[in-house]
Design an enzyme around this catalytic site. Structure first.
Site, short mmCIF file in Angstrom:
data_model
loop_
_atom_site.label_atom_id
_atom_site.label_comp_id
_atom_site.label_asym_id
_atom_site.label_seq_id
_atom_site.Cartn_x
_atom_site.Cartn_y
_atom_site.Cartn_z
N HIS A 358 13.72 2.49 -10.24
CA HIS A 358 12.44 2.73 -9.21
C HIS A 358 11.48 3.93 -8.43
CE1 HIS A 358 10.68 -0.70 -9.95
NE2 HIS A 358 11.66 -1.32 -9.82
N LYS A 547 -1.81 2.80 -0.30
CA LYS A 547 -0.74 2.56 -0.37
C LYS A 547 0.25 3.22 0.31
CE LYS A 547 -1.65 6.26 -3.79
NZ LYS A 547 -1.12 5.37 -4.47
N ARG A 548 1.27 2.70 1.13
CA ARG A 548 2.29 3.03 1.67
C ARG A 548 1.63 4.53 2.19
NH1 ARG A 548 5.75 -0.26 3.42
NH2 ARG A 548 6.55 1.39 5.04
N LYS A 553 3.25 10.55 -1.04
CA LYS A 553 1.52 10.54 -2.00
C LYS A 553 0.79 11.01 -1.50
CE LYS A 553 3.42 5.75 -2.11
NZ LYS A 553 3.29 4.98 -3.65
N THR A 655 0.97 1.56 -9.19
CA THR A 655 0.42 -0.11 -9.81
C THR A 655 -0.95 0.08 -9.41
OG1 THR A 655 1.56 -0.98 -8.41
CG2 THR A 655 2.31 -1.41 -10.44
N LYS A 659 -5.11 -1.09 -10.94
CA LYS A 659 -5.81 -2.10 -10.13
C LYS A 659 -6.87 -1.48 -10.45
CE LYS A 659 -1.46 -3.68 -7.76
NZ LYS A 659 -1.09 -4.11 -6.69
C1 LIG Z 1 -0.18 -2.40 -5.50
C2 LIG Z 1 -0.13 -2.58 -4.19
C3 LIG Z 1 0.79 -1.34 -3.82
C4 LIG Z 1 1.26 -0.69 -5.11
O1 LIG Z 1 0.14 0.75 -4.74
P1 LIG Z 1 0.62 1.54 -5.51
O2 LIG Z 1 -0.20 2.71 -5.22
O3 LIG Z 1 1.37 1.77 -7.01
O4 LIG Z 1 1.40 2.94 -4.26
C5 LIG Z 1 0.83 -1.08 -2.10
N1 LIG Z 1 0.80 -2.05 -1.70
C6 LIG Z 1 0.46 -3.47 -1.53
C7 LIG Z 1 -0.39 -4.38 -1.13
C8 LIG Z 1 -0.15 -3.63 -3.84
O5 LIG Z 1 -1.02 -4.56 -3.98
#
Ligand SMILES: *Cc1c(COP(=O)(O)O)cnc(C)c1O
Length: 824
Positions: A358, A547-548, A553, A655, A659
Site C-alpha cells: 500500500h 482525507k487523513r 497529501k 479511493t 468516490k
Molecule cells: C475513502 C475514504 C478515505 C480514503 O480517502 P483518500 O482520499 O483516498 O485518502 C478515508 N476516510 C474515509 C472516511 C473514506 O471514506
C-alpha cells in the site's frame, strides 16, 4: 425476491415487539437510540435467514475461500447499507413512516464502527461488500477494538481526541461465537524435545496466553441472498479472574492474563501510513492472525484430511504487511501442530499467502527490532530465521558473489525483521494498488525482488462500492441514474454508467443533474450550519479536500493557496471572483505534531477569512469535525471540486478520488496514484491536472531535493503568503505559532532538504489549475457536461471490478449462488 419479513405489516409488528421485549416500552415512549436497536434487530432477523442459507450452501459446495486479513475494517454504519443490499430500504422506510418513525433519524443513531484509519481500512470494507455481491465465499479477519478511531473535536482551532466508545449501547448486528474461541500464546521460551522416532519437537514454555473470542458480522451481498462474515476477535483472559485463584497462589498470573487480554484489543493505533514500532501493535497483529489461521485450519480439517490440499480451498490475502506474521504462523501450525516437514509446509504456505503493498514511503515500512520480536514470538522468530537462511542461499545461487543483493533483500538484517521482505518471499502474489504505484514498485522500491521473481508482481487498481457511495450516500442521483439509464444494472455493473453519455447534450438532463448537485449542497450546508455554525452559500463552488491529514497529501498547499486567494481579493476588490467554499475534513494521528499544526492553521485561516465582511462572503473556509464514513457520504455527494493534490509518487492509489468522481465532481490533482487512471477514463479536458510528475519528484529526490528558497525569493506573492505564517496574520500577532511550518518549507533541517513535499515547487502550477477551475465553473453548460462525464466515466472504479481481478488473477475462487427457495 425480498425477504417476507420486510412485508410491511410483519415488519411493523416485529419492530413493536422488539421495543417491548428489549426495553419494555411502546414506540411512542422509546428513545431514538432504542428505536435504532429495535429496527436493527428486526433487520438482523431477516439477514440471519440468508446468512444461514449461505453457510449451508458453502457447506454443501465447499468452495475455495479467501481470508482477507486486515488490521482495519472501516465499515461505516450498517443499518442503511444492509437495507439497501437486501433491497428493502424503501419498504422499510415506508413501514417506519407509518409508525411515525423517520428512518434517516434512526440511521443517525448508529455509531460509525470506525475500526480503521482511512483508505486502507475502507478498501477492506468495500472489498467485503463486493465479494458478497459477486458471490464469492470470503471471511474478513480483524480485531474488535474496544475503542475505534478517536473522535475528533476542534477546540479553539486545535484537534482534540476523545475516545470512541462505539460499543457502549451494544451492537445489534454482531454475533458472539464463543464456541470458536482460540488460545494465542506470547513469550516464554522454546524447549526442544526428541520423540522415539528421533523427530524434533518445539515446545513453547512459560508463555502468557489469551483467549481470542470471535464476533461475527454479516456482510450482505446486493440482491443475491449471499451473506458472508466479517470475523473480528476480542481477547479474554484464559482463566476468568476469580478470587479463589488467590488461594492457589496464581493471583499475579491471573492479573497478568486479565491485563494482557484487556490491553490487546483496547485501541486502534491512529497512524495512517506511519510505522510506530510499538510492542502492543505486534501483539495485536499476532493475536488476530494466529486466531484467524487456527480457525481457518480447523474449518478446513472438518472437510479434508490432507493439508496439502489447503491451497485449493483457502487463500489468504494480507492487507499491507500488518498481518504478514501469518506466513510464519501458518508454517508453525503446519510444522509443530500438524507435524509436517519443512518443504511440504513451505510449499503449502507459499501457495496460500498473497500480499498487497500500500505504500512506498520509508516511514511506513514495518521493521521490527529483532530483540522485541524474538522475545514476544520466540517460535515464530525461529521459523523466520530458517526462511531467511534458505532465502539467502537462493539469492547467492542466483547472484554469486553479490553480497550487496543479499544485504538489500534479506529478511533479517540490521537487527530488524523486515516484514515486506518476508511477505514478498513467502507470498505467491505481490500486488500494488494502482498502475503507477505498481510500476514504481517494480522499477524502484522493490526492484531487486521484481528482478528475482517477476511472476509474483501484479497490479490491482483499487475501487469503491457504488452501493454505499452512490445508492446510500446520494439517493437523488442514484434514482436519476436509474431513470436515465432505464435500468438498475449499474448497481452491480458500474461500467453501465457510460450509458449516461447520451445525455451529455441534453439541456434538460444537464439541468436535472446540476439541480441534484445543488440539493446535495444544500443538505451539506445545513450540516455545516448545525455543526460549525457557519453559513455557506450552496451556489458557491464547493471545493473539497477530505482525507487523513498527512504532509504528503498536502493540505498545506491547499490552505496556502486559500491565503493567496484572500490576499488577491483584498488587494483587487474590483476583480471578479467566483464565490468559493473550501471544505476540509481530516484527522491527524494523535502524535503527528506537524499535521496538527496544519489543522490549526486551516481553522485560523477560516476564522480570519469567514469573519472579514470586506470580502462579501466570496471566500469561506470550513473544517468539518470528525471526518468519517457517515459524513463522508454526504460530502462526496455535495462536492464540485475533488482535491487530490498529493506529491506525485506518494499516494499509492487513493479511493476518495473515485468516490468524488462517481458523485459528479471534477478532479483537481497531480498525476499520482489512481488519478492517472481517472484522467485516462474521463479525458484530460475534464480534469484539472498540475504539478511535477512522479518521475520528476523521484529524480529530484535522488539528487538531494530542490532549492525552495529560490522559488520563495523569486515569487513575491508566494513569498508574502509564506511570510504570513510568521507575521502573526493568522495567529493574532503571534509570530511563533506557525514557525515550524514555515521552517519546513524553507529551512534545511539537519541533513534534510526543505520542502520535501514540493509545495512551493508546485504552487504556481496549482494556482493556475485553480484559475482554470473557476473559468470552467463560470461556463455552466461546460461544467455540467464535465461533471456528468465524470459520473458517466467512473465504471472502472467499482470495487466489483477490482475484486473480479483479484479472483481471476490471484485467488481463483468459485462463484456461489443461493436459491430463491430459502423463504419457502
Ligand atoms: C475513502 C475514504 C478515505 C480514503 O480517502 P483518500 O482520499 O483516498 O485518502 C478515508 N476516510 C474515509 C472516511 C473514506 O471514506
Amino acid at each position: 425476491m425480498i425477504n417476507p419479513r420486510f412485508e410491511k405489516q410483519a415488519f411493523k409488528k416485529e419492530v413493536k415487539n422488539n421495543v417491548k421485549t428489549l426495553f419494555r416500552k411502546t414506540i411512542e415512549e422509546a428513545t431514538p437510540q432504542q428505536l435504532f436497536q429495535a429496527v436493527s434487530y428486526a433487520v438482523k432477523e431477516a439477514i440471519i435467514d440468508d446468512w444461514i442459507a449461505t453457510q449451508e450452501q458453502y457447506e454443501k459446495d465447499d468452495p475455495k475461500m479467501v481470508y482477507y486479513m486486515s488490521m482495519e475494517f472501516l465499515m461505516g454504519r450498517a443499518l442503511g447499507n444492509n437495507l439497501i443490499n437486501m433491497t428493502a430500504y424503501k419498504e422499510v422506510k415506508e413501514a417506519l413512516d407509518e409508525l411515525g418513525i423517520d428512518l434517516n433519524a434512526i440511521e443517525d443513531q448508529e455509531p460509525d464502527p470506525a475500526l480503521g484509519n482511512g483508505g486502507l481500512g475502507r478498501l477492506a470494507a468495500c472489498f467485503l461488500d463486493s465479494l458478497a455481491t459477486l458471490g464469492y465465499a470470503a471471511y474478513g479477519c480483524g480485531i474488535r477494538y474496544r475503542y475505534g478511531m478517536f473522535k475528533q473535536k476542534i477546540e479553539d482551532g486545535y484537534q482534540v481526541e476523545t475516545p470512541d466508545n462505539w460499543l457502549k449501547d451494544g451492537n445489534p448486528f454482531e454475533l458472539k461465537r464463543p464456541e470458536y474461541a482460540k488460545e494465542v500464546r506470547f513469550g516464554g521460551n522454546i524447549r526442544v524435545e526428541y520423540d522415539e522416532h528421533g523427530k524434533t519437537h518445539f515446545v513453547q514454555e512459560n508463555y502468557e496466553s489469551v483467549l481470542a473470542v470471535p464476533y461475527d458480522y454479516p456482510i450482505v451481498g446486493y440482491n443475491n441472498h449471499i451473506v458472508n462474515t466479517l470475523r473480528i476477535w476480542d481477547a479474554e483472559p484464559i482463566v476468568d479472574f476469580q478470587l479463589d485463584s488467590f488461594d492457589r497462589g496464581d493471583y499475579h498470573k491471573a492479573v497478568e492474563q486479565q491485563n494482557l487480554a484487556k490491553n490487546i484489543v483496547e485501541v486502534l493505533y491512529p497512524n495512517d501510513n506511519h510505522y510506530a514500532g510499538k510492542e502492543l501493535r505486534l501483539k495485536q497483529q499476532y493475536f488476530f492472525v494466529s486466531a484467524s489461521l487456527q480457525a481457518a485450519i480447523a474449518k478446513f480439517k472438518k472437510k479434508h484430511t490432507d493439508l496439502h490440499e489447503l491451497p485449493e480451498k483457502i487463500t489468504i490475502q494480507m492487507n499491507d504487511t500488518h498481518p504478514t506474521v501469518a506466513v510464519a504462523e501458518l508454517m508453525r501450525i503446519l510444522l509443530d501442530e500438524e507435524n509436517m516437514e519443512w518443504n511440504d509446509a513451505w510449499e503449502i504456505t507459499t501457495k496460500t499467502c498473497a500480499y498487497t503493498n500500500h505504500t512506498i514511503m520509508a516511514e511506513a515500512l514495518e521493521k521490527w527490532p529483532i530483540d522485541l520480536f524474538s522475545k514476544l514470538l520466540p517460535r515464530v522468530y525461529q521459523i523466520i530465521q530458517e526462511i531467511d537462511r534458505r532465502f539467502v542461499i537462493q539469492v547467492r545461487e542466483m547472484y554469486p558473489g553479490n553480497e550487496e543483493k543479499v544485504a538489500k533483500m534479506q529478511i533479517l538484517r540490521d537487527g530488524q525483521v523486515k516484514m515486506a521482505h518476508l511477505a514478498i518471499v513467502a507470498g505467491y502474489s505481490v500486488n500494488g494498488v494502482a498502475r503507477l504505484h505498481t510500476e514504481i514498485l517494480k522499477k524502484q522500491e522493490l526492484r531487486d525482488f521484481y528482478e528475482m521473481m517477476p511472476e509474483k508482481f501484479n497490479n490491482k487498481t483499487n475501487g469503491i462500492t457504488q452501493r454505499r457511495f452512490l445508492m446510500h450516500g446520494n439517493p437523488l442521483l442514484a434514482d436519476w441514474v436509474t431513470e436515465k439509464l432505464g435500468t438498475k444494472d449499474w448497481i452491480t455493473d458500474l461500467p453501465k454508467m457510460s450509458g449516461l453519455k447520451k445525455w451529455l447534450d441534453d439541456e434538460e438532463a444537464l439541468k436535472e443533474f446540476m439541480s441534484i448537485k445543488y440539493e446535495n449542497k444544500v443538505r451539506l450546508a445545513k450540516y455545516i450550519k448545525e455543526h460549525n455554525g457557519i453559513e455557506v452559500d450552496p451556489t458557491s463552488i464547493f471545493d473539497v479536500q477530505v482525507k487523513r491529514l498527512h504532509e504528503y497529501k498536502r493540505q498545506l498547499l491547499n490552505i496556502l493557496h486559500v491565503m493567496y486567494l484572500y490576499n488577491q481579493i483584498k488587494e483587487h476588490p474590483e476583480k471578479s471572483f467566483y464565490p468559493r467554499t473550501f471544505i476540509f475534513g481530516a484527522k491527524a494521528s494523535a502524535g503527528y505534531i506537524r499535521a496538527k499544526q496544519i489543522i490549526k492553521l486551516i481553522n485560523s485561516v477560516a476564522d480570519v477569512v469567514n469573519n472579514d465582511r470586506s470580502i462579501n462572503g466570496k471566500l469561506k473556509v470550513v473544517f468539518i469535525e470528525d471526518y468519517r464514513v457517515s459524513n463522508a457520504e454526504w460530502i462526496f455527494a455535495a462536492a464540485d471540486v475533488s482535491e487530490q493534490i498529493s506529491t506525485a509518487s506518494k499516494e499509492a492509489s487513493g479511493t476518495g478520488n473515485m468516490k468524488f468522481m462517481l458523485n459528479g465532481a471534477a478532479t483537481l490533482g497531480t498525476m499520482d496514484g489512481a488519478n492517472v487512471e481517472i484522467v485516462e477514463e474521463v479525458g484530460a479536458d475534464n480534469a484539472f491536472i498540475f504539478g511535477l510528475s512522479s518521475d520528476e519528484v523521484i529524480n529530484y529526490e535522488q539528487n538531494g531535493g530542490y532549492d525552495s528558497r529560490q522559488i520563495y525569493n523569486s515569487d513575491p506573492e508566494l513569498k508574502r503568503v509564506v511570510d504570513q505564517l510568521v507575521d502573526g496574520t493568522y495567529a493574532q500577532g503571534d509570530t511563533e505559532m506557525y514557525r515550524d511550518l514555515y521552517n519546513s518549507l524553507l529551512m534545511p533541517q539537519g541533513n534534510n532538504q526543505a520542502d520535501v513535499y514540493f509545495i512551493l515547487k508546485d504552487f504556481r502550477s496549482y494556482a493556475e489549475a485553480q484559475e482554470k477551475v473557476e473559468a470552467a465553473y463560470r461556463d455552466k453548460d461546460r461544467w455540467a457536461k464535465m461533471v456528468l462525464l465524470n459520473t458517466a466515466s467512473c465504471g472502472k472504479f467499482s470495487s466489483d471490478r477490482t475484486i473480479q481481478e483479484y479472483v481471476d488473477d490471484i485467488w481463483k475462487l468459485d462463484k456461489e449462488t443461493i436459491s430463491e427457495e430459502i423463504y419457502e
